[in-house]
Design a protein around this motif. Structure first.
Motif: not given
Lengths: 170, 177
Positions: B19-21, B32-36, B62-65, B70-72
């Motif tokens: 997802l992030t590469r 963060e995934t495991f916390l959630r 990942m979509n939220d982040q 996105a603007p940056a």
């Protein structure tokens, strides 16, 4: 090349063919070198990708430790799971009962005890105290409090509700 | 049920890499995934589907982040590409098997949806129905993406094979007196 059978290639690779169609297509693979090449390449790619990802992309030890710590700390402090909620509520209930019991034991309940308690806690400025040689007795539903009016021979008792004289002097 | 989460760490991490590469981002996303997941563990009804559930959480995170970043990203594509592009370094490629590293390079060169569908099917051995559940796409779309991914991987492999054979023939010619 049987074009109808070649059209099944994607379905075959997706695993969407029924058992008879799958057998039919595997028969086609024996004759069609193009499809056979695609299937072989796909299997090689699958194996390669799986091996590559598992060998080259292992989570670091630091990440494993962080995640394990998070899981342990969450497990320790999680009060939302039913078992933990039951334990926490039971403990809180026992503590409340214990506190109530201690208060009941230590609380002065009889009028004379109340008078002694008040005399100890709030000594009279005049130095006169409620007489200790008098036994006051009231019904259970009546509250009586001796009041010091500065005259040792006179006993005034505030009662609620109002009752007639119940003082016995020894 | 927390004891059932930890074995899925390598799988979630690998998906985070797809997802992030980016290794650092992937580690953050995994944590963060495991916390959630810990916070929502009561929602799991079928322990057998826990990996799919974790993948879904990672994908949503990942979509939220991505939305917040996105603007940056739009203002500076080059910087984002440099930061997000995860490739094995030349040293690592030299140390490890070239074929394996190149396979991952080919996978990461695919467009996002093709990359994710191909990864989930081939590496994580998910069914197409599970892939649809993780990515929130239709079965038709998933099949189309998988077919395209296969074709691109095949083309890339053929292109690579041709370039390798050309370089070998060039080196053979140059060796001749």
């Amino acid at each position: 090349m049987n074009s109808a059978s070649c059209d099944w290639l994607d379905d075959y690779l997706d695993g969407d063919l029924s058992a008879p169609d799958k057998i039919c297509f595997e028969g086609h693979l024996q004759a069609c070198s193009d499809c056979r090449q695609v299937v072989d390449e796909w299997r090689t790619t699958n194996a390669l990708l799986k091996q590559a990802s598992e060998q080259l992309e292992r989570p670091s030890v630091r990440l494993q430790i962080h995640v394990a710590q998070n899981l342990i700390s969450h497990h320790r402090f999680d009060v939302r799971s039913p078992s933990h909620r039951l334990i926490v509520m039971t403990t809180a209930g026992l503590c409340a009962l214990a506190a109530l019991f201690v208060c009941c034991v230590r609380m002065p309940s009889t009028p004379i005890q109340l008078a002694q308690h008040d005399a100890v806690a709030n000594p009279s400025p005049s130095g006169n105290h409620a007489r200790q040689d008098v036994v006051l007795s009231f019904p259970d539903d009546v509250i009586g409090v001796p009041i010091d009016i500065g005259q040792p021979d006179v006993i005034v008792v505030w009662t609620y509700p109002t009752v007639n004289s119940v003082i016995e002097q020894e | 049920m927390d004891g059932g989460l930890e074995p899925h760490l390598p799988h979630v991490y690998r998906l985070a890499l797809r997802l992030t590469r980016n290794v650092n981002c992937a580690e953050d996303l995994t944590q963060e995934t495991f916390l959630r997941a810990c916070q929502r563990i009561d929602q799991v009804k079928h322990p057998a589907a826990i990996r799919t559930w974790l993948f879904r959480i990672a994908f949503n995170l990942m979509n939220d982040q991505f939305r917040t970043m996105a603007p940056a990203n739009e203002s500076n594509h080059a910087a984002t590409d440099a930061l997000s592009c995860h490739r094995p370094t030349p040293d690592k490629v030299a140390e490890t098997n070239d074929d394996l590293a190149q396979a991952l390079q080919r996978l990461d060169a695919l467009p996002t949806q093709q990359r994710l569908v191909l990864f989930l099917v081939t590496v994580e051995q998910l069914s197409l129905a599970e892939v649809c559940e993780v990515l929130g796409i239709t079965m038709t779309n998933a099949k189309a993406q998988l077919s395209l991914a296969r074709k691109r991987m095949r083309d890339e492999l053929q292109r690579q094979t041709v370039s390798q054979s050309n370089s070998i023939s060039i080196s053979v010619k140059s060796d001749r007196p």
